[in-house]
Scaffold this motif. Structure first.
Motif, PDB file in Angstrom:
ATOM      1  N   ARG A  60      41.933  27.931  37.001  1.00  0.00           N
ATOM      2  CA  ARG A  60      42.964  28.558  37.931  1.00  0.00           C
ATOM      3  C   ARG A  60      43.831  28.956  36.648  1.00  0.00           C
ATOM      4  O   ARG A  60      44.358  29.823  36.644  1.00  0.00           O
ATOM      5  N   THR A  61      43.912  27.491  35.987  1.00  0.00           N
ATOM      6  CA  THR A  61      45.046  27.933  35.343  1.00  0.00           C
ATOM      7  C   THR A  61      45.100  28.498  34.375  1.00  0.00           C
ATOM      8  O   THR A  61      45.030  29.925  33.633  1.00  0.00           O
ATOM      9  N   GLU A  64      44.561  32.279  35.484  1.00  0.00           N
ATOM     10  CA  GLU A  64      45.760  33.140  35.869  1.00  0.00           C
ATOM     11  C   GLU A  64      46.567  33.610  34.031  1.00  0.00           C
ATOM     12  O   GLU A  64      47.065  34.407  34.026  1.00  0.00           O
ATOM     13  N   ALA A  65      46.632  32.198  33.379  1.00  0.00           N
ATOM     14  CA  ALA A  65      46.941  32.926  31.759  1.00  0.00           C
ATOM     15  C   ALA A  65      47.161  33.849  31.238  1.00  0.00           C
ATOM     16  O   ALA A  65      47.132  34.109  30.478  1.00  0.00           O
ATOM     17  N   GLY A  67      45.439  36.500  32.586  1.00  0.00           N
ATOM     18  CA  GLY A  67      45.620  37.235  33.510  1.00  0.00           C
ATOM     19  C   GLY A  67      44.083  37.993  34.133  1.00  0.00           C
ATOM     20  O   GLY A  67      43.999  39.173  34.282  1.00  0.00           O
ATOM     21  N   GLU A  69      41.887  38.328  37.303  1.00  0.00           N
ATOM     22  CA  GLU A  69      41.815  37.991  38.897  1.00  0.00           C
ATOM     23  C   GLU A  69      40.764  38.127  39.006  1.00  0.00           C
ATOM     24  O   GLU A  69      40.734  37.923  40.676  1.00  0.00           O
ATOM     25  N   LEU A  94      39.714  34.788  41.598  1.00  0.00           N
ATOM     26  CA  LEU A  94      39.605  33.936  41.506  1.00  0.00           C
ATOM     27  C   LEU A  94      39.659  32.502  42.138  1.00  0.00           C
ATOM     28  O   LEU A  94      39.236  32.089  41.912  1.00  0.00           O
ATOM     29  N   THR A 134      38.464  33.108  27.149  1.00  0.00           N
ATOM     30  CA  THR A 134      39.261  34.233  27.509  1.00  0.00           C
ATOM     31  C   THR A 134      39.943  35.527  26.292  1.00  0.00           C
ATOM     32  O   THR A 134      39.657  34.941  24.975  1.00  0.00           O
TER      33      THR A 134
END
Length: 162
Positions: A60-61, A64-65, A67, A69, A94, A134
């Motif tokens: 999740r972190t 989210e970091a 971007g 979704e 997410l 990422t």
């Protein structure tokens, strides 16, 4: 695929027998190990869920970091227990991706990769390994996961990339 790549595990890198070597400590590797003893300590459900929660927090972190979704289900292998709603190519937001990761960590009767084209991925591997890719460096965002006891190794490409 994914410029920044991480291997996230509960395994301390100091206990591998050289580069690419076997892990030398007796540790649990699966949800099915609850109730068994490792290095003289019984794995309780509470202890398992604490570590599982850190893995899910990392997913999740990290996403989210970055971007991210939404991801898509890729390479779905249904061994009879995949939810009917889980299909190849399905986009998952997410929160659903995190729950799919929980099921994969628990070896719930199916396997898949979660990917956003070449931008991002989450792969849950054998023996409780997690791979995160990422488009941006999310290492600093993962610091709380490291402080809580997981190990994050940067520059480690998932072996599940096709």
């Amino acid at each position: 695929m994914a410029e920044f790549r991480y291997k996230i595990t509960k395994y301390d890198p100091r206990f591998y027998s050289g580069p690419g070597g076997a892990y030398t400590r007796d540790e649990w590797t699966s949800f099915s190990d609850i109730g068994k003893t490792f290095d003289g300590v019984e794995l309780t459900r509470e202890a398992y869920e604490r570590i599982e929660g850190l893995y899910l927090m990392a997913v999740r972190t990290g996403l989210e970091a970055a971007g991210i979704e939404q991801l898509r289900v890729r390479g779905l292998e249904d061994h009879g227990d995949a939810p009917d709603s889980l299909t190849e190519g399905k986009p998952v937001a997410l929160p659903e991706a995190v729950e799919i990761c929980r099921a994969l960590l628990r070896e719930a009767g199916f396997w898949c990769r979660l990917e956003d084209g070449d931008r991002a991925y989450v792969h849950v591997g054998y023996d409780y390994y997690l791979y995160l890719g990422t488009p941006v460096d999310v290492g600093p965002a993962l610091a709380p996961i490291v402080e809580a006891g997981l190990f994050v190794e940067a520059g480690f490409t998932s072996p599940y990339i096709e």
